[in-house]
Design a protein around this motif. Structure first.
Motif, mmCIF file in Angstrom:
data_model
loop_
_atom_site.group_PDB
_atom_site.id
_atom_site.type_symbol
_atom_site.label_atom_id
_atom_site.label_comp_id
_atom_site.label_asym_id
_atom_site.label_seq_id
_atom_site.Cartn_x
_atom_site.Cartn_y
_atom_site.Cartn_z
ATOM 1 N N ASN A 92 6.615 -51.940 81.705
ATOM 2 C CA ASN A 92 6.995 -50.603 81.234
ATOM 3 C C ASN A 92 7.756 -49.837 82.306
ATOM 4 N N SER A 103 10.992 -47.135 72.140
ATOM 5 C CA SER A 103 9.895 -46.259 71.733
ATOM 6 C C SER A 103 8.522 -46.902 71.862
ATOM 7 N N GLN A 104 8.476 -48.194 72.160
ATOM 8 C CA GLN A 104 7.188 -48.867 72.341
ATOM 9 C C GLN A 104 6.717 -48.834 73.797
ATOM 10 N N ASN A 105 7.475 -48.231 74.690
ATOM 11 C CA ASN A 105 7.128 -48.219 76.109
ATOM 12 C C ASN A 105 5.809 -47.474 76.327
ATOM 13 N N GLN A 106 4.838 -48.174 76.903
ATOM 14 C CA GLN A 106 3.500 -47.608 77.040
ATOM 15 C C GLN A 106 3.428 -46.506 78.088
ATOM 16 N N LEU A 109 4.558 -43.490 76.334
ATOM 17 C CA LEU A 109 3.515 -43.067 75.393
ATOM 18 C C LEU A 109 2.438 -42.254 76.093
ATOM 19 N N TRP A 112 3.346 -38.722 77.304
ATOM 20 C CA TRP A 112 3.435 -37.882 76.096
ATOM 21 C C TRP A 112 2.035 -37.463 75.661
ATOM 22 N N PRO A 492 7.311 -41.677 71.172
ATOM 23 C CA PRO A 492 6.532 -42.914 71.031
ATOM 24 C C PRO A 492 6.461 -43.380 69.578
ATOM 25 N N ASN A 493 6.715 -44.652 69.376
ATOM 26 C CA ASN A 493 6.773 -45.214 68.028
ATOM 27 C C ASN A 493 5.510 -44.929 67.235
#
Length: 508
Positions: A92, A103-106, A109, A112, A492-493
């Motif tokens: 990440n 948008s899948q980057n932890q 996430l 946020w 975030p997805n």
């Protein structure tokens, strides 16, 4: 000695204030026992505990995994490479460095989420504490500053974001849309303006309470909110309130700012404490109960990689895990400016390491270009056993006086007050042992831009500065930055799906 925030989060209030789990949206948090929640916040002691819980989220650097706000704001800049053991080490962070994040980057996430957890906790105090006593009024004001800070982090990185100022019901979680950035900023102005008259000066805080928001904290943040909106006159007026308060000054020695002696010192306006006194080892470090972590584990992450590094005999920079490796561009900028003072406290070259008697054995190590980061350095005096790796106590400086002076210089310049801009710039340069700038026009602005690069390296400002100045394509394009995409982070997805939020341009 640091004041520990976390012990004030007794287990009952911690459970009431925030609960999280996989598959939940940005505000979709369980609230176990609604009656106990409503019965809390009745006394001054309740209000103090709940307010300290709002501060606690500023310490959140490891959340279900690696997700440091400082790293997420630094790695997309031109200051450093991600580093580590290779492209699969903390992917990440690698993606943020390489501009391959989606948008899948932890890491994206979790910062946020952490900001919204902080907002959630702040709203509990703002709406549930009655404000009947002077202490309660002050605590509500502090939480308005914290709510503004968390929202500012969100809107500066994501643009339009859900603006949360009320106590939402569970059914509202998936029906709270993104708010235009201008409206978010308007609310932050309101929160900060309401808070400022009720907050103490920094000098009125007990030494053990210097982590708390003061009048200067709110004024500096308000100035930054104005600056990001290009409200130049209001920005320099707010910064001038901080300057004329005489509550702050530059440390005489730049290296002191990031030393233990500089913690909550004269230059500190807003600072996050970490502890080196928790006696963590590999058996008791709370990886799985991450909000119990009170040391700064990212300092270990950023130390020179232990596989290849031998420290110089007279130095105290310990080996780490090799992340946040400086780029040559930064080192060369110090050389071009003749800036020895800040260079030696910020970055070290391999040649300097070897000249001092240390060694580095892997010139082709992943992301390594010949330099090591020292500003948030893994120094031996910042940690204690039984395992040094796990007990670094370096504080993070979120707002410091030098940044205020440079933001004031920028606002003055933009407002056609060049003499005032040069005066603020001069203060920062003199501390670095550099001559004052006499330039005007665009050359003066270029000097301000460069000064921020040199003074504030590795503090999480450069990426956002380049974006707001419209320079990201020029400076970051060779590193992978693409216009109309990477000016903002992706929503975030998980919260696009669960929270019904629209996605930022260019992201999947």
């Amino acid at each position: 000695m640091k004041r520990s925030i976390l012990p004030y989060m007794i287990s009952g209030i911690a459970a009431l204030l925030v609960s999280s789990g996989c598959g939940k949206g940005f505000l979709d948090q369980d609230i176990p026992g609604r009656a106990p929640l409503e019965e809390y916040y009745k006394t001054d002691a309740d209000a103090v505990t709940a307010t300290y819980a709002v501060y606690d989220l500023l310490q959140a650097e490891y959340n279900w995994g690696w997700g440091s706000p400082l790293m997420v704001k630094t790695l997309p800049s031109d200051e450093s490479n991600a580093g580590g053991n290779g492209p699969a080490d903390q992917p990440n962070y690698q993606a943020l460095d390489n501009f391959t994040f989606e948008s899948q980057n932890q890491a994206v996430l979790w910062i946020w989420r952490v900001n919204y957890y902080g907002i959630y906790r702040a709203n509990q105090v703002i709406h549930r504490v009655s404000g009947e006593t002077d202490l309660q009024k002050r605590l509500i004001a502090e939480c308005k500053v914290l709510r503004a800070y968390y929202h500012f982090e969100l809107t500066s990185l994501w643009g339009d974001v859900p603006l949360i100022t009320e106590l939402l019901q569970p059914g509202d979680y998936t029906a709270t849309p993104r708010t235009p950035r201008a409206d978010v900023y308007a609310q932050l102005e309101k929160d900060l303006q309401e808070a400022i008259p009720l907050l103490p000066l920094k000098s009125q805080l007990a030494p053990a309470e210097r982590f708390r928001a003061s009048k200067g904290t709110a004024q500096a943040l308000l100035g930054k909110v104005y600056l990001y909106q290009e409200k130049w006159a209001l920005a320099h007026a707010a910064f001038n309130e901080v300057i004329l308060s005489h509550e702050y000054d530059l440390e005489g020695n730049f290296a002191t700012v990031f030393s233990s002696a500089g913690e909550f010192g004269m230059e500190s306006i807003f600072e996050v404490p970490f502890s080196s006194k928790r006696n963590y080892d590999w058996g008791n470090f709370p990886w799985s109960t991450f909000r119990q972590i009170e040391s700064n584990i990212h300092v270990q992450l950023m130390g020179p990689r232990s596989d290849f590094y031998t420290k110089a005999p007279g130095d105290s920079l310990l080996a780490g895990w090799g992340f946040n490796l400086p780029r040559p561009k930064l080192y060369n900028a110090y050389i071009a400016a003749g800036d020895v003072v800040r260079r030696t406290a910020t970055v070290m070259s391999e040649a300097e390491l070897k000249a001092a008697g240390g060694n580095w054995t892997a010139p082709t190590a992943w992301d390594y270009e010949g330099y090591f980061q020292r500003k948030y350095g893994s120094f031996s005096n910042y940690t204690n056993g039984p395992v040094n790796d796990l007990n670094f106590g370096n504080n993070y400086r979120l707002i410091r006086y030098a940044d205020v002076l440079l933001m004031a210089a920028e606002a003055y310049y933009r407002d056609n007050k060049e003499a005032e801009a040069r005066a603020e710039l001069r203060k920062v340069r003199l501390r670095a042992g550099l001559p004052e700038i006499t330039a005007s026009g665009n050359a003066l602005f270029e000097a301000i831009v460069n000064e921020r690069f040199l003074e504030l390296a590795f503090e999480g400002h450069r990426y956002l500065d380049l974006v707001r100045w419209g320079r990201a394509v020029t400076e970051l394009g060779p590193l992978g930055f693409k216009a109309q995409k990477y000016e903002l982070l992706p929503i975030p997805n998980e919260d696009v799906r669960v929270g019904n939020l629209s996605q930022n341009q260019g992201y999947n």
